[in-house]
Design a protein around this motif. Sequence first.
Motif, PDB file in Angstrom:
ATOM      1  N   TRP A 253       0.829  -1.208   0.000  1.00 28.66           N
ATOM      2  CA  TRP A 253       0.000   0.000   0.000  1.00 28.66           C
ATOM      3  C   TRP A 253       0.866   1.262   0.000  1.00 28.66           C
ATOM      4  CZ3 TRP A 253      -4.211   1.613  -1.716  1.00 28.66           C
ATOM      5  CH2 TRP A 253      -4.909   2.699  -1.183  1.00 28.66           C
ATOM      6  N   GLN A 254       1.993   1.211   0.692  1.00 26.72           N
ATOM      7  CA  GLN A 254       2.902   2.356   0.714  1.00 26.72           C
ATOM      8  C   GLN A 254       3.491   2.613  -0.665  1.00 26.72           C
ATOM      9  OE1 GLN A 254       3.537   4.553   3.380  1.00 26.72           O
ATOM     10  NE2 GLN A 254       4.323   5.674   1.600  1.00 26.72           N
ATOM     11  N   TYR A 255       3.883   1.535  -1.352  1.00 28.89           N
ATOM     12  CA  TYR A 255       4.408   1.687  -2.719  1.00 28.89           C
ATOM     13  C   TYR A 255       3.347   2.290  -3.640  1.00 28.89           C
ATOM     14  CZ  TYR A 255       8.919  -0.759  -2.342  1.00 28.89           C
ATOM     15  OH  TYR A 255      10.222  -1.107  -2.051  1.00 28.89           O
ATOM     16  N   ILE A 256       2.115   1.835  -3.504  1.00 30.97           N
ATOM     17  CA  ILE A 256       1.039   2.362  -4.346  1.00 30.97           C
ATOM     18  C   ILE A 256       0.842   3.852  -4.087  1.00 30.97           C
ATOM     19  CG2 ILE A 256      -1.444   2.265  -4.802  1.00 30.97           C
ATOM     20  CD1 ILE A 256      -1.301  -0.761  -4.268  1.00 30.97           C
ATOM     21  N   ASN A 257       0.847   4.240  -2.834  1.00 26.00           N
ATOM     22  CA  ASN A 257       0.694   5.662  -2.493  1.00 26.00           C
ATOM     23  C   ASN A 257       1.872   6.491  -2.992  1.00 26.00           C
ATOM     24  OD1 ASN A 257      -1.845   6.164  -0.974  1.00 26.00           O
ATOM     25  ND2 ASN A 257      -1.037   4.588   0.380  1.00 26.00           N
ATOM     26  N   ASP A 258       3.079   5.943  -2.888  1.00 26.26           N
ATOM     27  CA  ASP A 258       4.265   6.641  -3.408  1.00 26.26           C
ATOM     28  C   ASP A 258       4.147   6.850  -4.911  1.00 26.26           C
ATOM     29  OD1 ASP A 258       5.325   6.677  -0.872  1.00 26.26           O
ATOM     30  OD2 ASP A 258       6.716   5.011  -1.201  1.00 26.26           O
ATOM     31  N   TYR A 259       3.648   5.831  -5.598  1.00 27.23           N
ATOM     32  CA  TYR A 259       3.474   5.923  -7.053  1.00 27.23           C
ATOM     33  C   TYR A 259       2.459   7.007  -7.409  1.00 27.23           C
ATOM     34  CZ  TYR A 259       2.005   4.606 -11.781  1.00 27.23           C
ATOM     35  OH  TYR A 259       1.681   4.628 -13.119  1.00 27.23           O
ATOM     36  N   ILE A 260       1.323   7.009  -6.716  1.00 20.67           N
ATOM     37  CA  ILE A 260       0.279   7.992  -7.007  1.00 20.67           C
ATOM     38  C   ILE A 260       0.785   9.411  -6.734  1.00 20.67           C
ATOM     39  CG2 ILE A 260      -2.035   8.776  -6.404  1.00 20.67           C
ATOM     40  CD1 ILE A 260      -1.883   6.142  -8.011  1.00 20.67           C
ATOM     41  N   THR A 261       1.510   9.579  -5.638  1.00 20.86           N
ATOM     42  CA  THR A 261       2.080  10.898  -5.314  1.00 20.86           C
ATOM     43  C   THR A 261       3.023  11.366  -6.420  1.00 20.86           C
ATOM     44  OG1 THR A 261       1.913  10.492  -2.932  1.00 20.86           O
ATOM     45  CG2 THR A 261       3.451  12.202  -3.648  1.00 20.86           C
ATOM     46  N   LEU A 262       3.909  10.460  -6.853  1.00 16.04           N
ATOM     47  CA  LEU A 262       4.865  10.806  -7.908  1.00 16.04           C
ATOM     48  C   LEU A 262       4.165  11.164  -9.204  1.00 16.04           C
ATOM     49  CD1 LEU A 262       7.774  10.866  -9.147  1.00 16.04           C
ATOM     50  CD2 LEU A 262       7.445   8.421  -9.636  1.00 16.04           C
ATOM     51  N   THR A 263       3.236  10.318  -9.637  1.00 22.02           N
ATOM     52  CA  THR A 263       2.616  10.519 -10.947  1.00 22.02           C
ATOM     53  C   THR A 263       1.613  11.671 -10.966  1.00 22.02           C
ATOM     54  OG1 THR A 263       1.019   8.757 -10.435  1.00 22.02           O
ATOM     55  CG2 THR A 263       2.983   8.139 -11.702  1.00 22.02           C
ATOM     56  N   LYS A 264       1.080  12.019  -9.802  1.00 20.67           N
ATOM     57  CA  LYS A 264       0.240  13.219  -9.758  1.00 20.67           C
ATOM     58  C   LYS A 264       1.102  14.480  -9.768  1.00 20.67           C
ATOM     59  CE  LYS A 264      -4.078  11.560  -7.738  1.00 20.67           C
ATOM     60  NZ  LYS A 264      -5.055  11.680  -6.624  1.00 20.67           N
TER      61      LYS A 264
END
Length: 330
Positions: A253-264
């Motif tokens: 879940w942390q990786y997914i949130n990191d990805y969303i933060t980066l791509t946004k």
Amino acid sequence: MSLAKKNLTLDQLKSGVLTRDRLILSRAITLCESQLLEDQQMATQLIDSILSHTGKSLRIGVTGIPGVGKSTFIEAFGLFLLKKGHRIAVLSIDPTSKLNHGSILGDKTRMNELSQNRNAFIRPSPNSGHMGGISEKTRENILLCEAAGFDVILIETVGVGQSEVAVKDLSDFLLLLMISGAGDELQGIKRGLMELADMILVNKSDGKNIEQSKQTKIVFEQALHYFPNNINQWKIPVETISSRQPTNLDQVWQYINDYITLTKTNDYFYNNRKDQNLQWFHEGLSNQLLKHIFQDPKLSVKKKEIEQAIQQDKKSVASGIEALLKYAFP
């Protein structure tokens, strides 16, 4: 019998979806998946009417070979997210038999605990021969679930192998599940799906399989070095997990949130959503053009003539396509 005639008006369907009535949400999805023209017309109106209430969820694709543990992972991950206060929708695609055109649609039974939670919604759908590991109406189903207030949508693909790239075109984050000892370690570099994944999880890392799973993780990490850099600047992580115990779900879940933060931050997330909508339009347009050709009586007769000529080696496939297009669009 048309679902549009079963006493639910468009306004009632819309109201039921927006007020999070799971029974009406199920009926709305059934309406969208119907092949009847009257139902399809009403489904289009319904999707247009709820469009302003969509787009706020996180869409996560989950794919992998049969037996990798997708359903077990989704139930464990879904329960994990429920405890964090999220509302979870699971759109599970089951393969359709080419012989009898039936599907088992058994994912609710495989996710027993998750299916009983009122903040979770599980909808199995047949892929009806649709390529790419999804069903033809998966995108519409995502929009309906978003309008019903589900903020995490998990899309489980059929699980047939490398052809399941279509799930990438409707998800924000793609999880690829692998297991050790299935031959994937040797085929990893060849797999087109592997480089489309945003994270690779080596599942069933428990008991005697822990050490082998760690070795498989290393193999995948080494293989990823040969792939070109992602345009979204994301480096694909590889982790071992056990869905049965479960382990490492907080890290996933942390990786997914990191990805969303980066791509946004770099706008890839928003641009990708726009590109996906265009891809959806182009695919839908192609499907409707094909249906037009197959359903028009004159075109159907001409198509059969061309098919016979191809079977008898009197026409090549390319010239047959050209002849039908010229006949359809003079």
